[in-house]
Design an enzyme around this catalytic site. Sequence first.
Site, PDB file in Angstrom:
ATOM      1  N   SER A   1      39.280  35.128  34.726  1.00 63.16           N
ATOM      2  CA  SER A   1      40.332  34.330  35.380  1.00 63.16           C
ATOM      3  C   SER A   1      41.126  33.593  34.309  1.00 63.16           C
ATOM      4  O   SER A   1      40.589  33.260  33.239  1.00 63.16           O
ATOM      5  CB  SER A   1      39.718  33.309  36.337  1.00 63.16           C
ATOM      6  OG  SER A   1      40.714  32.400  36.768  1.00 63.16           O
TER       7      SER A   1
ATOM      8  N   TYR B   1      33.625  26.421  37.478  1.00 60.14           N
ATOM      9  CA  TYR B   1      34.243  27.753  37.612  1.00 60.14           C
ATOM     10  C   TYR B   1      34.956  28.141  36.313  1.00 60.14           C
ATOM     11  O   TYR B   1      34.810  29.266  35.820  1.00 60.14           O
ATOM     12  CB  TYR B   1      35.206  27.748  38.791  1.00 60.14           C
ATOM     13  CG  TYR B   1      35.886  29.071  39.079  1.00 60.14           C
ATOM     14  CD1 TYR B   1      35.147  30.167  39.515  1.00 60.14           C
ATOM     15  CD2 TYR B   1      37.260  29.220  38.930  1.00 60.14           C
ATOM     16  CE1 TYR B   1      35.771  31.386  39.792  1.00 60.14           C
ATOM     17  CE2 TYR B   1      37.893  30.426  39.208  1.00 60.14           C
ATOM     18  CZ  TYR B   1      37.138  31.509  39.639  1.00 60.14           C
ATOM     19  OH  TYR B   1      37.762  32.713  39.909  1.00 60.14           O
TER      20      TYR B   1
HETATM   21  N1  LIG Z   1      41.609  35.469  44.124  1.00 68.04           N
HETATM   22  C1  LIG Z   1      42.012  34.921  42.997  1.00 68.04           C
HETATM   23  O1  LIG Z   1      43.041  34.212  42.969  1.00 68.04           O
HETATM   24  C2  LIG Z   1      41.274  35.137  41.712  1.00 68.04           C
HETATM   25  C3  LIG Z   1      41.860  34.661  40.536  1.00 68.04           C
HETATM   26  C4  LIG Z   1      41.193  34.831  39.334  1.00 68.04           C
HETATM   27  C5  LIG Z   1      39.988  35.484  39.316  1.00 68.04           C
HETATM   28  N2  LIG Z   1      39.421  35.952  40.463  1.00 68.04           N
HETATM   29  C6  LIG Z   1      38.131  36.643  40.343  1.00 68.04           C
HETATM   30  O2  LIG Z   1      38.240  37.927  40.926  1.00 68.04           O
HETATM   31  C7  LIG Z   1      36.977  38.335  41.430  1.00 68.04           C
HETATM   32  C8  LIG Z   1      37.139  38.762  42.883  1.00 68.04           C
HETATM   33  O3  LIG Z   1      37.699  37.658  43.596  1.00 68.04           O
HETATM   34  P1  LIG Z   1      38.318  37.813  45.076  1.00 68.04           P
HETATM   35  O4  LIG Z   1      39.438  36.866  45.165  1.00 68.04           O
HETATM   36  O5  LIG Z   1      38.511  39.240  45.402  1.00 68.04           O
HETATM   37  O6  LIG Z   1      37.093  37.204  45.917  1.00 68.04           O
HETATM   38  P2  LIG Z   1      36.674  37.413  47.429  1.00 68.04           P
HETATM   39  O7  LIG Z   1      37.832  37.874  48.246  1.00 68.04           O
HETATM   40  O8  LIG Z   1      35.961  36.165  47.793  1.00 68.04           O
HETATM   41  O9  LIG Z   1      35.616  38.635  47.337  1.00 68.04           O
HETATM   42  C9  LIG Z   1      34.457  38.462  46.580  1.00 68.04           C
HETATM   43  C10 LIG Z   1      33.697  39.759  46.503  1.00 68.04           C
HETATM   44  O10 LIG Z   1      32.526  39.534  45.688  1.00 68.04           O
HETATM   45  C11 LIG Z   1      31.364  39.801  46.465  1.00 68.04           C
HETATM   46  N3  LIG Z   1      30.310  38.875  46.125  1.00 68.04           N
HETATM   47  C12 LIG Z   1      30.349  37.511  46.163  1.00 68.04           C
HETATM   48  N4  LIG Z   1      29.151  37.017  45.782  1.00 68.04           N
HETATM   49  C13 LIG Z   1      28.369  38.087  45.508  1.00 68.04           C
HETATM   50  C14 LIG Z   1      27.029  38.232  45.088  1.00 68.04           C
HETATM   51  N5  LIG Z   1      26.242  37.169  44.886  1.00 68.04           N
HETATM   52  N6  LIG Z   1      26.539  39.477  44.899  1.00 68.04           N
HETATM   53  C15 LIG Z   1      27.319  40.576  45.128  1.00 68.04           C
HETATM   54  N7  LIG Z   1      28.595  40.493  45.523  1.00 68.04           N
HETATM   55  C16 LIG Z   1      29.098  39.266  45.720  1.00 68.04           C
HETATM   56  C17 LIG Z   1      31.795  39.655  47.914  1.00 68.04           C
HETATM   57  O11 LIG Z   1      30.893  40.361  48.750  1.00 68.04           O
HETATM   58  P3  LIG Z   1      30.746  39.992  50.343  1.00 68.04           P
HETATM   59  O12 LIG Z   1      31.987  40.519  50.981  1.00 68.04           O
HETATM   60  O13 LIG Z   1      29.532  40.721  50.765  1.00 68.04           O
HETATM   61  O14 LIG Z   1      30.652  38.512  50.431  1.00 68.04           O
HETATM   62  C18 LIG Z   1      33.212  40.236  47.841  1.00 68.04           C
HETATM   63  O15 LIG Z   1      33.163  41.641  47.832  1.00 68.04           O
HETATM   64  C19 LIG Z   1      36.044  37.146  41.235  1.00 68.04           C
HETATM   65  O16 LIG Z   1      35.287  37.329  40.056  1.00 68.04           O
HETATM   66  C20 LIG Z   1      36.992  35.975  41.082  1.00 68.04           C
HETATM   67  O17 LIG Z   1      36.421  34.916  40.359  1.00 68.04           O
HETATM   68  C21 LIG Z   1      40.039  35.787  41.668  1.00 68.04           C
END
Ligand SMILES: NC(=O)c1ccc[n+]([C@@H]2O[C@H](COP(=O)([O-])OP(=O)(O)OC[C@H]3O[C@@H](n4cnc5c(N)ncnc54)[C@H](OP(=O)(O)O)[C@@H]3O)[C@@H](O)[C@H]2O)c1
Length: 246
Positions: free
Chosen positions: A143, A157
């Site tokens: 991130s 975070y």
């Molecule tokens: N969205 C943003 O703005 C943003 C920005 C920067 C970085 N990121 C990074 O991008 C990545 C994905 O984020 P996202 O926004 O797509 O998040 P999200 O919509 O909350 O989805 C999270 C995903 O990770 C899985 N997950 C969460 N905890 C887990 C665990 N303990 N074991 C296995 N799987 C797990 C979830 O599975 P379930 O569906 O089963 O819960 C889901 O598939 C993360 O690393 C996040 O930090 C996101």
Amino acid sequence: MNAQPLEGKTAFFTGGSRGIGAAIVRRLALQGASVTFTYAAAADAAEALVGDVLAAGGLAHAVRADSANAQALAAAIDAAAAAHGRLDILVNNAGVITHGPIDDLPVEEFDRVFAINVRAVYAGTRAAVKHMGEGGSVITVGSIVADRSGFPGTAIYSASKGAIKSMTRGFARDLGPRGITVNNVQPGPIATDMNPAYVKDLVLPLIPLGRMGQADEVAAMVAYLAGPEARFTTGASLTVDGGFMS
Ligand SMILES: NC(=O)c1ccc[n+]([C@@H]2O[C@H](COP(=O)([O-])OP(=O)(O)OC[C@H]3O[C@@H](n4cnc5c(N)ncnc54)[C@H](OP(=O)(O)O)[C@@H]3O)[C@@H](O)[C@H]2O)c1
């Protein structure tokens, strides 16, 4: 230009059921990779995604594995590698966010977030590279908060994503001699479940392109790093943020 640049490749990644991970599943499968992905709880979403990929002619398989459990994650990676004979691509995508002032967040919250966002990246990469040869790719979804927290309440975070950035450099040194690249994609604000509406209101004025990013725009960078045109890129942290950090 090869329309199927990942044809014949085997990919494993964490957290594919929703958000950025689901977009990566779709894109890598569309480009020809056979994809195995984990989820923590959302079995219905995971199975629906597998169905979509299969219907589009791709190959995908979902497995429940909590990233906080390093042994379960390694076992899932070993099983996927055994089923396909090897692994070519690992995407460490699963992550959780936490937010709050230091007085409110106990040390246990630090441990919970680091187990998923950092420890699992080490454990998953360690397990996966045993099955990778020359040409392998490891990609972690970090991130922009690794470089600039931006707002109060993000210490845990931000620290977890900073650790990933450093680990990426270390892995690149360790695995380069084996022909394996290791990179870190740093999204800015992306429209997923992780960002409630109030976050959008907060960040929009800070994004020169004037909108939140889409999950597929992060998936595009991941696919590039996994593909044949990125073989001289390793140890890098690449930003996809609409100019937020500029
Ligand atoms: N969205 C943003 O703005 C943003 C920005 C920067 C970085 N990121 C990074 O991008 C990545 C994905 O984020 P996202 O926004 O797509 O998040 P999200 O919509 O909350 O989805 C999270 C995903 O990770 C899985 N997950 C969460 N905890 C887990 C665990 N303990 N074991 C296995 N799987 C797990 C979830 O599975 P379930 O569906 O089963 O819960 C889901 O598939 C993360 O690393 C996040 O930090 C996101």
